[in-house]
Design an enzyme around this catalytic site. Structure first.
Site, PDB file in Angstrom:
ATOM      1  N   LYS A 119       0.847  -0.626  -0.340  1.00 16.99           N
ATOM      2  CA  LYS A 119      -0.268   0.091   0.071  1.00 16.99           C
ATOM      3  C   LYS A 119       1.169   1.308   0.328  1.00 16.99           C
ATOM      4  O   LYS A 119       0.010   2.235  -0.615  1.00 16.99           O
ATOM      5  CB  LYS A 119      -0.677   0.349   1.183  1.00 16.99           C
ATOM      6  CG  LYS A 119      -1.799  -1.552   1.042  1.00 16.99           C
ATOM      7  CD  LYS A 119      -2.899  -0.615   1.942  1.00 16.99           C
ATOM      8  CE  LYS A 119      -4.303  -1.697   1.665  1.00 16.99           C
ATOM      9  NZ  LYS A 119      -5.907  -1.748   2.172  1.00 16.99           N
ATOM     10  N   LYS A 201      -4.703 -10.110  -6.834  1.00 19.21           N
ATOM     11  CA  LYS A 201      -5.628 -10.117  -6.154  1.00 19.21           C
ATOM     12  C   LYS A 201      -6.931  -9.330  -6.470  1.00 19.21           C
ATOM     13  O   LYS A 201      -6.783  -8.250  -6.809  1.00 19.21           O
ATOM     14  CB  LYS A 201      -5.628 -10.726  -4.819  1.00 19.21           C
ATOM     15  CG  LYS A 201      -5.560  -9.086  -4.245  1.00 19.21           C
ATOM     16  CD  LYS A 201      -6.541  -8.917  -2.140  1.00 19.21           C
ATOM     17  CE  LYS A 201      -6.411  -7.824  -1.616  1.00 19.21           C
ATOM     18  NZ  LYS A 201      -7.133  -8.127  -0.227  1.00 19.21           N
ATOM     19  N   LYS A 204     -11.036  -4.161  -4.309  1.00 18.87           N
ATOM     20  CA  LYS A 204     -12.094  -2.774  -4.517  1.00 18.87           C
ATOM     21  C   LYS A 204     -10.581  -1.759  -4.546  1.00 18.87           C
ATOM     22  O   LYS A 204     -11.332  -0.628  -5.450  1.00 18.87           O
ATOM     23  CB  LYS A 204     -12.735  -2.595  -3.376  1.00 18.87           C
ATOM     24  CG  LYS A 204     -12.305  -2.640  -1.746  1.00 18.87           C
ATOM     25  CD  LYS A 204     -13.513  -2.221  -1.227  1.00 18.87           C
ATOM     26  CE  LYS A 204     -13.204  -3.549   0.403  1.00 18.87           C
ATOM     27  NZ  LYS A 204     -12.479  -2.602   0.821  1.00 18.87           N
TER      28      LYS A 204
HETATM   29  P1  ATP Z   1      -8.689  -3.061  -0.981  1.00 15.41           P
HETATM   30  O1  ATP Z   1      -8.653  -3.101  -2.033  1.00 15.41           O
HETATM   31  O2  ATP Z   1      -9.177  -2.049   0.049  1.00 15.41           O
HETATM   32  O3  ATP Z   1      -6.704  -2.572  -0.063  1.00 15.41           O
HETATM   33  P2  ATP Z   1      -9.528  -5.173  -0.295  1.00 15.41           P
HETATM   34  O4  ATP Z   1     -10.821  -5.709  -1.492  1.00 15.41           O
HETATM   35  O5  ATP Z   1      -8.954  -6.153   0.085  1.00 15.41           O
HETATM   36  O6  ATP Z   1      -9.275  -4.084   0.048  1.00 15.41           O
HETATM   37  P3  ATP Z   1     -10.120  -6.159   2.482  1.00 15.41           P
HETATM   38  O7  ATP Z   1     -11.492  -4.415   3.393  1.00 15.41           O
HETATM   39  O8  ATP Z   1      -9.506  -5.223   3.014  1.00 15.41           O
HETATM   40  O9  ATP Z   1     -10.586  -6.124   0.964  1.00 15.41           O
HETATM   41  O10 ATP Z   1     -11.086  -7.304   2.694  1.00 15.41           O
HETATM   42  C1  ATP Z   1     -12.167  -7.806   3.396  1.00 15.41           C
HETATM   43  C2  ATP Z   1     -11.728  -9.142   3.902  1.00 15.41           C
HETATM   44  O11 ATP Z   1     -11.714  -9.691   2.309  1.00 15.41           O
HETATM   45  C3  ATP Z   1     -10.809  -9.229   4.016  1.00 15.41           C
HETATM   46  O12 ATP Z   1     -11.721 -10.880   4.735  1.00 15.41           O
HETATM   47  C4  ATP Z   1     -10.086 -10.215   2.731  1.00 15.41           C
HETATM   48  O13 ATP Z   1      -8.914 -11.504   2.808  1.00 15.41           O
HETATM   49  C5  ATP Z   1     -10.789 -10.941   2.010  1.00 15.41           C
HETATM   50  N1  ATP Z   1     -10.966 -10.764   0.641  1.00 15.41           N
HETATM   51  C6  ATP Z   1     -10.916  -9.007   0.038  1.00 15.41           C
HETATM   52  N2  ATP Z   1     -10.258  -9.675  -1.273  1.00 15.41           N
HETATM   53  C7  ATP Z   1     -10.821 -10.672  -1.504  1.00 15.41           C
HETATM   54  C8  ATP Z   1     -10.265 -11.820  -2.694  1.00 15.41           C
HETATM   55  N3  ATP Z   1      -9.580 -11.514  -3.679  1.00 15.41           N
HETATM   56  N4  ATP Z   1     -10.358 -12.729  -2.347  1.00 15.41           N
HETATM   57  C9  ATP Z   1     -10.677 -13.428  -1.309  1.00 15.41           C
HETATM   58  N5  ATP Z   1     -10.882 -12.502  -0.036  1.00 15.41           N
HETATM   59  C10 ATP Z   1     -11.052 -11.220  -0.467  1.00 15.41           C
END
Ligand code: ATP
Ligand code: LTN
Length: 335
Positions: A119, A201, A204
């Site tokens: 990040k 991955k 969002k």
């Molecule tokens: P950002 O992009 O804002 O960092 P993010 O999409 O990674 O966000 P988080 O709020 O950090 O989302 O994660 C919320 C939950 O969703 C966590 O348990 C994380 O492990 C899960 N998660 C996020 N992205 C994935 C993915 N691509 N596949 C499976 N689980 C995910």
């Protein structure tokens, strides 16, 4: 001592940041597992707005996204009466415990966190101290509630290990104070990849809108994003790391159907990529339709949502205060 020894059910805690449009990665990797677990556990599902401000957020948007995420939790099937669903900033004990735990965490440990490296390299203009101590706040979230199990995606594994280390260190320094939590990873949804860059991955905060499917994307948007998903030039459907785009599509399909990749391959073997994409799009649209319908009903009722937030925050705060008092006493504060 674990509160779960006194109560009947073990406790789970998890959270998602209200920092953008939540994706099918969050849904399959987190939310859907939570829904499946809710009856067996005493559960707290938090919208982690304190974590969200480690990156720049527009205030009005953050407020709207926080309420939206509470509604999505419920729309996805979490019961707001039997579970505790609330925004992190409503329970001040998170920030208080986080400060104390900062003093039990080494910079060397935080320096090793891959999410921080990731990040900060993407946000060079705003490498703030909150981004650096983010995992300590996450540890506070979990330890405040004497959590037994933390259902997360595998990107959060390192943070959970740090949480366990901090808990053990504190317990050894004083005496048993925190339950040392275990991670729980769902089977198929543990890591959904970006549709445009299938080795990274799905996230969002992805700059490319075609990389992620948002939970509230309309059916035609979902279909188009899947049509444009990056595959390869092999031209044959195999479930292998050598074809990450195809593999990811099969994973997304299996998340909906609950099949193993092997079972799904019976259907896809010998077919072309167009067929695979059509099937994945239909499965995804079908999975999200009822969630979206429920969401649009809930989001109209601000009064109902705010009531949920208020009662659940009070419940969370009551549990959190018990741990915090114990911690304050152990470190030597007058209580
Ligand atoms: P950002 O992009 O804002 O960092 P993010 O999409 O990674 O966000 P988080 O709020 O950090 O989302 O994660 C919320 C939950 O969703 C966590 O348990 C994380 O492990 C899960 N998660 C996020 N992205 C994935 C993915 N691509 N596949 C499976 N689980 C995910
Ligand atoms: N750091 C997590 C979100 C999160 C969380 C938590 C998950 C914050 N606090 C406590 C589980 C338990 C993330 O970025 N996905």
């Amino acid at each position: 001592m674990s509160e779960s020894i006194n109560n009947k059910k073990p406790r789970i805690f998890s959270g998602i940041q209200p920092s953008g449009n939540i994706t099918i990665g969050n849904y399959y990797g987190a939310l859907k597992n939570w829904v499946a677990m809710q009856d067996e556990y005493e559960a707290l599902f938090c919208v982690v707005d304190l974590h969200a401000i480690t990156l720049k957020q527009e205030p009005g948007k953050l407020r709207a996204k926080t309420r939206e995420l509470i509604a999505l939790y419920i729309a996805a099937g979490l019961d707001p009466v039997t579970n505790i669903i609330y925004p992190q900033s409503h329970v001040r004990q998170h920030a208080e415990l986080s400060w104390i735990l900062n003093c039990f965490t080494y910079m060397g440990e935080l320096n090793r966190m891959t999410q921080f490296k990731d990040k900060s390299s993407k946000n060079e203009a705003n490498i703030n101290a909150g981004l650096y101590t983010y995992p300590v706040l996450m540890a506070a979230d979990i330890l405040l509630f004497q959590t037994d199990i933390v259902p997360i995606g595998d990107d959060q594994k390192q943070h959970l290990e740090l949480t366990r280390d901090i808990a053990q260190r504190f317990n050894h320094t004083y005496s048993d104070t925190f339950v040392v939590p275990e991670a729980f990873f769902g089977k198929v949804g543990a890591r959904i990849k970006s549709l445009q860059e299938p080795t990274a991955k799905m996230s969002k905060s992805d700059a490319n809108p075609n990389g992620a499917i948002a939970l509230l994307d309309e059916p035609n948007v979902i279909t188009n994003k899947i049509k444009r998903a990056v595959t390869d030039s092999v031209g044959e459907i195999n479930y292998t790391d050598k074809q990450p785009g195809v593999k990811n599509l099969i994973d997304i399909y299996c998340c909906k159907t609950g099949e193993t990749a092997e079972q799904a391959m019976n259907k896809f073997e010998g077919q072309n990529y167009g067929f695979l994409k059509k099937e994945v799009a239909e499965a995804t649209v079908e999975e999200l339709r009822p969630v979206q319908e429920k969401f649009y009903q809930l989001i109209k009722d601000k009064k109902y949502l705010d009531e949920i937030i208020k009662t659940n925050s009070e419940k969370a705060s009551y549990i959190a205060e018990k741990t915090l008092r114990k911690v304050k006493k152990k470190v030597g504060f007058i209580i």
